[in-house]
Enzyme design. Sequence first.
Site, short mmCIF file in Angstrom:
data_model
loop_
_atom_site.label_atom_id
_atom_site.label_comp_id
_atom_site.label_asym_id
_atom_site.label_seq_id
_atom_site.Cartn_x
_atom_site.Cartn_y
_atom_site.Cartn_z
N THR A 147 -0.54 -3.84 51.94
CA THR A 147 0.92 -3.84 52.01
C THR A 147 1.51 -2.45 51.82
O THR A 147 2.21 -1.93 52.69
CB THR A 147 1.50 -4.80 50.96
OG1 THR A 147 0.95 -6.10 51.16
CG2 THR A 147 3.01 -4.86 51.08
N ARG A 200 7.69 -11.55 49.87
CA ARG A 200 6.62 -12.55 49.97
C ARG A 200 5.93 -12.80 48.63
O ARG A 200 5.71 -13.95 48.23
CB ARG A 200 5.60 -12.11 51.03
CG ARG A 200 6.06 -12.30 52.45
CD ARG A 200 5.10 -11.62 53.41
NE ARG A 200 5.15 -10.17 53.27
CZ ARG A 200 5.96 -9.38 53.95
NH1 ARG A 200 6.79 -9.90 54.82
NH2 ARG A 200 5.94 -8.08 53.78
N THR A 234 8.35 -4.74 43.86
CA THR A 234 9.09 -3.88 44.79
C THR A 234 8.16 -2.79 45.31
O THR A 234 7.15 -2.49 44.67
CB THR A 234 10.28 -3.22 44.09
OG1 THR A 234 9.80 -2.25 43.16
CG2 THR A 234 11.12 -4.24 43.35
N CYS A 238 2.07 -5.66 38.81
CA CYS A 238 0.94 -5.75 39.76
C CYS A 238 1.39 -5.21 41.11
O CYS A 238 0.79 -5.55 42.14
CB CYS A 238 0.45 -7.19 39.90
SG CYS A 238 -0.32 -7.84 38.42
N ARG A 282 3.19 -1.48 42.02
CA ARG A 282 2.86 -0.07 42.20
C ARG A 282 3.08 0.68 40.90
O ARG A 282 4.07 0.47 40.20
CB ARG A 282 3.73 0.57 43.32
CG ARG A 282 3.25 0.26 44.72
CD ARG A 282 1.96 0.99 45.03
NE ARG A 282 1.44 0.70 46.35
CZ ARG A 282 0.54 -0.22 46.64
NH1 ARG A 282 0.08 -1.01 45.69
NH2 ARG A 282 0.11 -0.38 47.87
N ASP A 332 -1.78 -3.89 36.43
CA ASP A 332 -2.86 -3.77 37.43
C ASP A 332 -2.80 -2.44 38.15
O ASP A 332 -3.73 -2.08 38.88
CB ASP A 332 -2.76 -4.92 38.45
CG ASP A 332 -3.92 -4.94 39.42
OD1 ASP A 332 -5.08 -4.81 38.96
OD2 ASP A 332 -3.68 -5.06 40.64
N GLU A 388 -4.34 6.83 39.16
CA GLU A 388 -5.46 5.89 39.17
C GLU A 388 -6.76 6.60 39.49
O GLU A 388 -6.84 7.27 40.53
CB GLU A 388 -5.19 4.77 40.19
CG GLU A 388 -3.98 3.92 39.81
CD GLU A 388 -3.74 2.75 40.75
OE1 GLU A 388 -4.47 2.65 41.77
OE2 GLU A 388 -2.85 1.93 40.49
N HIS A 415 -6.55 -2.12 39.42
CA HIS A 415 -5.90 -2.34 40.71
C HIS A 415 -6.65 -3.40 41.53
O HIS A 415 -7.20 -3.14 42.60
CB HIS A 415 -5.82 -1.03 41.51
CG HIS A 415 -4.73 -1.04 42.53
ND1 HIS A 415 -4.03 0.09 42.87
CD2 HIS A 415 -4.20 -2.04 43.29
CE1 HIS A 415 -3.12 -0.20 43.79
NE2 HIS A 415 -3.22 -1.49 44.07
N LEU A 416 -6.60 -4.63 41.01
CA LEU A 416 -7.35 -5.74 41.62
C LEU A 416 -6.46 -6.69 42.40
O LEU A 416 -6.91 -7.76 42.81
CB LEU A 416 -8.09 -6.52 40.53
CG LEU A 416 -9.13 -5.75 39.73
CD1 LEU A 416 -9.78 -6.66 38.69
CD2 LEU A 416 -10.19 -5.15 40.64
N GLY A 417 -5.19 -6.34 42.61
CA GLY A 417 -4.26 -7.27 43.25
C GLY A 417 -4.76 -7.84 44.56
O GLY A 417 -4.57 -9.03 44.85
N ALA A 418 -5.38 -7.01 45.38
CA ALA A 418 -5.87 -7.48 46.68
C ALA A 418 -7.38 -7.68 46.69
O ALA A 418 -7.96 -7.90 47.75
CB ALA A 418 -5.48 -6.47 47.76
#
Length: 577
Positions: A126, A203, A255, A282, A284, A308, A313, A331-334
């Site tokens: 995204t 979303r 956002t 989670c 940015r 996250d 990073e 950073h495991l969101g995706a």
Amino acid sequence: MAACRHQHPRVLPGRGENAGVASRAMACGLREGGRCPTRESIPKAPGTAQHTDGNSPPPAAGSPPEDRQMDRGMDGGMKGSPQPRAQPQPLRVQDCDGLIVRSATKVTADVLAAAERLQVVGRAGTGVDNVDVEAATRKGVLVMNTPTGNSLSAAELTCGMILCLARQIPQAAASMKEGKWDRKKYMGMELNGKTLGVLGLGRIGREVATRMQAFGMKTIGYDPIITPETSATFGVEQLPLEQIWPRCDFITVHTPLLPSTTGLLNDSTFAKCRRGVQVVNCARGGIVDEGALLRALRSGQCGGAALDVFTQEPPKDRDLVNHPNVICCPHLGASTQEAQSRCGKEIAMQIVDMATGKGLAGTVNGQALSKAFAPQTKPWITLARALGTVLRTVGKQAQGSVQVCTLGTPLREAESYLTPAVAAGMLAGGAQKEVTLVNALLLAQEAGLKVTTTHGDVAPEPDGSTGLLQVSLQGTPHRAAGTVQGSTPVLREINGATFKQPAPLAGPILIYRAKASESSTLPALTGLLGKAGIQLQSYHSSSTVAGEQWSVVGLSAPLSDLGELKPRVTEVFQLQL
């Protein structure tokens, strides 16, 4: 079957975050029908594509190619066959027309400058803050993302973070692994009846809201784009930010990272929050001011945080990560199998669809192109570019203010793609290297060209049912108008002189203005064409204005010398449309 002139990359299956999926589909799709789309097509199709996963460094000269070549079978399906090589040949970013990246790969201005052939950057995910979108736009490089690919995974992680904050699950699990049995220490709270503030109702935000409503949470939120009526349909009451801070037990942000959202939660906003508020990010790193968050945690103003993402990073300053009331992930969101597969496939197919002219989705900086694939819009884009070129040539300038006017209900929504197309025509042949619908308005602004657009629902006959496009150079008498007949763009008017039979604007054309009483111009032209072996394919003359007429002549090839014609005309020029 013609062979593709580009060298397609080799890819390893299963490397990194499903790294092979996008490259395989992209490489195969570019050879659809046995040919590689040309750079001259609109939109321009990529040839060689490179995919980098989230663990890869930025593409650079000398970086090794992947090791699986994908070929298209007789049935059109994709087949992979390992072809081991002792010494892989390097695939450099300079060789790429398309580039697919994930979140950790930075596509900087330097990378874009080195990639001379690059036409599209696909972000398998995204956020595009790892891509210099402004530099890409300036170069005419299209940036695409997959805004829906990881939405569910990111939403589910956010919900898990909220549950972990409420019940201190990670801390309790760590205590158990240390051999402890601290039941009293990890007293939690129920989510039922608590208020969740959702900042950003796109979303992911709406998926989080609907899931947490199942736990009995009251959901309030804020979004500058989503209307309160829309958010009410999925159970979120929209409020101004100043009313949200003191009402929330939990706050989650969803956002993009923009100047307006950087530091959205800061010392000032934390002070307005309910004491002990729980914060989840989670989205940015940087949306929550990390220094302010740490101060709020130490003072007890913030009761806990689930992170996250971080400004840097991996984070070098460990004070926030090591705080006992902070739970965090790298950073495991995706980072789910489903999201990685979905994002990889989506960005690959988006680029394949673009390359084969089927459509365009997920554009970040080329919204004008999103409608450029419809069969009914393509000739209008060609017309707009041609009228811009005619106006620039007649007006002998590519500066000032250009007024674009669309007339007729068929063109009611056409501003987004016709305005940049006119600008591209005005700038064509100038100092800019390459002008596309992606960068036309930006380059026009830098060149001192202001393009404005107006619309009227009624077009004069005989174009009432199809529409009419007018362009004019304000402060001068120069203007041109045209329409589309069938799929052919045609010229209706130039500087007030109208064509009873519209002149096609395609291929090499010669346009001249001469006295209506001068009858020798056309015979002289035909004689000149005969000497050069060039065919006269069409001829259209306008009405008479101030004793002069405009003529538009379609040629089989451009004339190399107009010297013999110039003494007989007031002005003459050639265009390749």
